[in-house]
Design an enzyme around this catalytic site. Structure first.
Site, short mmCIF file in Angstrom:
data_model
loop_
_atom_site.label_atom_id
_atom_site.label_comp_id
_atom_site.label_asym_id
_atom_site.label_seq_id
_atom_site.Cartn_x
_atom_site.Cartn_y
_atom_site.Cartn_z
N TYR A 150 0.90 -1.15 0.00
CA TYR A 150 0.00 0.00 0.00
C TYR A 150 0.94 1.20 0.00
CZ TYR A 150 -4.28 -2.64 0.83
OH TYR A 150 -5.37 -3.47 0.69
N ARG A 185 -17.95 0.53 3.11
CA ARG A 185 -18.18 -0.90 3.39
C ARG A 185 -19.21 -1.05 4.51
NH1 ARG A 185 -11.95 -3.12 3.39
NH2 ARG A 185 -11.49 -2.65 1.20
N HIS A 284 -10.21 -6.29 -6.09
CA HIS A 284 -10.09 -6.38 -4.64
C HIS A 284 -11.26 -7.19 -4.06
CE1 HIS A 284 -7.40 -4.17 -1.65
NE2 HIS A 284 -8.21 -4.82 -0.83
N SER A 316 -10.14 -12.27 -7.81
CA SER A 316 -11.48 -11.77 -7.46
C SER A 316 -12.56 -12.74 -7.92
CB SER A 316 -11.76 -10.36 -7.99
OG SER A 316 -10.85 -9.44 -7.38
N GLY A 317 -12.98 -13.57 -6.98
CA GLY A 317 -14.10 -14.47 -7.22
C GLY A 317 -13.71 -15.91 -7.49
N ARG A 319 -13.22 -19.44 -6.64
CA ARG A 319 -13.71 -20.26 -5.53
C ARG A 319 -13.38 -21.73 -5.67
NH1 ARG A 319 -13.41 -16.14 -3.81
NH2 ARG A 319 -15.00 -14.66 -3.16
N ARG A 339 -10.26 -15.01 -0.35
CA ARG A 339 -11.10 -15.42 0.78
C ARG A 339 -11.10 -16.92 1.09
NH1 ARG A 339 -14.51 -11.00 -1.50
NH2 ARG A 339 -14.96 -9.46 0.12
C1 FNR Z 1 -8.04 -8.31 0.91
N1 FNR Z 1 -7.33 -7.88 -0.21
C2 FNR Z 1 -6.16 -7.17 -0.05
N2 FNR Z 1 -5.45 -6.79 -1.15
C3 FNR Z 1 -4.28 -6.13 -1.01
O1 FNR Z 1 -3.66 -5.80 -2.01
N3 FNR Z 1 -3.78 -5.86 0.24
C4 FNR Z 1 -4.44 -6.20 1.38
O2 FNR Z 1 -3.98 -5.96 2.49
C5 FNR Z 1 -5.69 -6.86 1.24
N4 FNR Z 1 -6.42 -7.21 2.35
C6 FNR Z 1 -7.58 -7.95 2.20
C7 FNR Z 1 -8.26 -8.36 3.34
C8 FNR Z 1 -9.39 -9.15 3.20
C9 FNR Z 1 -10.10 -9.62 4.42
C10 FNR Z 1 -9.84 -9.55 1.92
C11 FNR Z 1 -11.04 -10.46 1.74
C12 FNR Z 1 -9.17 -9.12 0.80
C13 FNR Z 1 -7.79 -8.24 -1.56
C14 FNR Z 1 -7.21 -9.60 -1.98
O3 FNR Z 1 -5.83 -9.53 -2.22
C15 FNR Z 1 -7.88 -10.09 -3.28
O4 FNR Z 1 -7.80 -9.11 -4.27
C16 FNR Z 1 -9.35 -10.46 -3.04
O5 FNR Z 1 -9.49 -11.18 -1.84
C17 FNR Z 1 -9.88 -11.27 -4.20
O6 FNR Z 1 -11.25 -11.49 -4.07
P1 FNR Z 1 -11.85 -12.90 -3.52
O7 FNR Z 1 -11.52 -13.92 -4.55
O8 FNR Z 1 -11.19 -13.16 -2.21
O9 FNR Z 1 -13.30 -12.61 -3.37
#
Ligand code: FNR
Length: 392
Positions: A150, A185, A284, A316-317, A319, A339
């Site tokens: 970040y 959120r 994300h 992203s998505g 599963r 996730r």
């Molecule tokens: C994230 N994601 C995320 N991405 C990132 O670049 N830095 C981070 O610190 C985080 N933290 C984070 C926390 C939580 C609880 C979640 C669910 C997601 C986003 C992560 O890297 C990724 O892009 C998403 O989780 C993809 O979507 P799905 O497949 O998990 O739904």
């Protein structure tokens, strides 16, 4: 031996009357994690932006693609290896960056690093991790690891974090572009919960001299923790940064740079012009812009714009292993999992994360085998057709 043998482990255990301790589907994992997590932690992981339409679109996008399996191809040996930045990985899966894992399990990022290292797959450590990046690197041992950034508002903090990552053996830095501000959120708003304000997930900052040097002296109105959190709010990001800043960063970074959060083909071109070695098509997990397109719907356009100049990764998505196969067939070199393993971590720490990845790997391996595709290299656009109607 293929990754598919995991299913026999489960079936053979069943001969002794044992069913798996951990669920094997995404929905069941999430439901089981719901039982062990408090409302705030569960909501933080499960929740997305706004009405969560983007999160839903991420899933619906997968339902629009279908394999057309081919028969009597020799698939006795499958090759899931993939080449990524000079490394050969045993499969095209990585653990995506997820922050503040201490809210779901006390061993958090260390457990994930150990699980992924045991499988030879890379894990991407978030900037907002619960443990300092050096401690997580130690847990990962020889395992491949990348550092997610970040992008701080102060260059000395940025450069220090990235140099520390390079010194600790992280092989790439992945700048997340989609989270310069935290999205709206509702689930977190309803519980009034932002873990960082409780100083959760600040380990990399609190161990960084460029950060701590700027923390105000505590006084009768300001505790040490409050002072650190206030500095973190200042430093976390700078929404005025532009592509020129990325160009400058790529020129001085000690690590190869990827960007995460690309959805538009023009942004892919701008990122490549700035000097990135790869990019991650991601929204994300729907946690930032609501009413955005599903990430998988963005993938083909980005792949076309990139034209093979750098690897395109995807998240992203995803599963299931079959989902990962679809994303690869649409042009992703590898897929980040988010996730699904977070639920595994919540349920059983390192073993839970490994379990989730072994399920995904077995499913991916079997999808390839049964669709008549002996290697991930054979996962190309022509193995898919569009489904007429989404089936959910
Ligand atoms: C994230 N994601 C995320 N991405 C990132 O670049 N830095 C981070 O610190 C985080 N933290 C984070 C926390 C939580 C609880 C979640 C669910 C997601 C986003 C992560 O890297 C990724 O892009 C998403 O989780 C993809 O979507 P799905 O497949 O998990 O739904």
């Amino acid at each position: 031996m293929g990754f598919n043998t995991f299913q026999y482990e489960l079936y053979f255990a069943g001969m002794g009357g044992k069913v798996p301790d951990l669920p094997v589907t995404y929905d069941a994992l999430e439901a089981a994690a719901r039982e062990v997590l408090d409302d705030r932690a569960f909501g933080y992981v499960a929740g997305s932006a706004g009405a969560e339409r983007t999160a839903a679109a991420n899933r619906q996008a997968f339902a629009r693609w279908r394999f057309v399996p081919r028969m009597l191809v020799d698939v006795a040996e499958r090759d899931l290896d993939v080449e990524l930045f000079g490394r050969t990985l045993p499969a095209p899966l990585l653990a995506g960056p997820v922050g503040v894992q201490s809210i779901v399990h006390p061993e958090g990022e260390k457990a994930v690093a150990r699980a992924l290292a045991s499988l030879g797959l890379p894990s991407i450590l978030s900037t907002v991790s619960s443990f300092p990046l050096e401690e997580v690197a130690e847990a990962a041992g020889d395992g491949p690891r990348w550092f997610q950034l970040y992008w701080p508002a102060e260059d000395p903090v940025t450069d220090s974090l990235v140099q520390r990552a390079a010194d600790a053996g992280y092989e790439a830095v992945v700048i997340t572009l989609d989270t310069r501000l935290l999205a709206w959120r509702p689930r977190d708003l309803a519980t009034a919960y932002l873990p960082f304000l409780h100083a959760e997930g600040l380990a990399n900052y609190l161990t960084d001299p460029t950060f701590t040097a700027g923390v105000a002296e505590p006084n009768e109105h300001l505790s040490e923790q409050q002072a650190a959190v206030m500095r973190w709010i200042q430093v976390f990001s700078d929404p005025s940064q532009t592509w020129q800043h990325l160009h400058d960063f790529c020129a001085r970074s000690p690590l190869p740079v990827l960007v995460k959060g690309i959805q538009h083909p023009d942004d892919a071109r701008l990122a490549i012009d700035a000097g990135v070695v790869g990019l991650v098509v991601s929204n994300h997990g729907g946690r930032q812009v609501d009413n955005a397109i599903g990430s998988l719907d963005a993938l083909p356009g980005v792949v076309e714009a990139v034209g093979g100049t750098v690897p395109v990764l995807f998240d992203s998505g995803v599963r299931s292993g079959a989902d990962a196969a679809v994303a690869i067939a649409l042009g992703a070199r590898a897929v980040l999992i988010g996730r699904p393993w977070v639920w595994g971590l919540a349920l059983a720490g390192e073993e839970g994360v490994r379990h989730v990845f072994r399920c995904l790997l077995a499913d991916l391996d079997l999808t390839l085998a049964l669709a008549g595709i002996p290697s991930v290299a054979g996962l190309t656009r022509d193995v898919l057709v569009r489904a007429d109607t989404p089936t959910g």
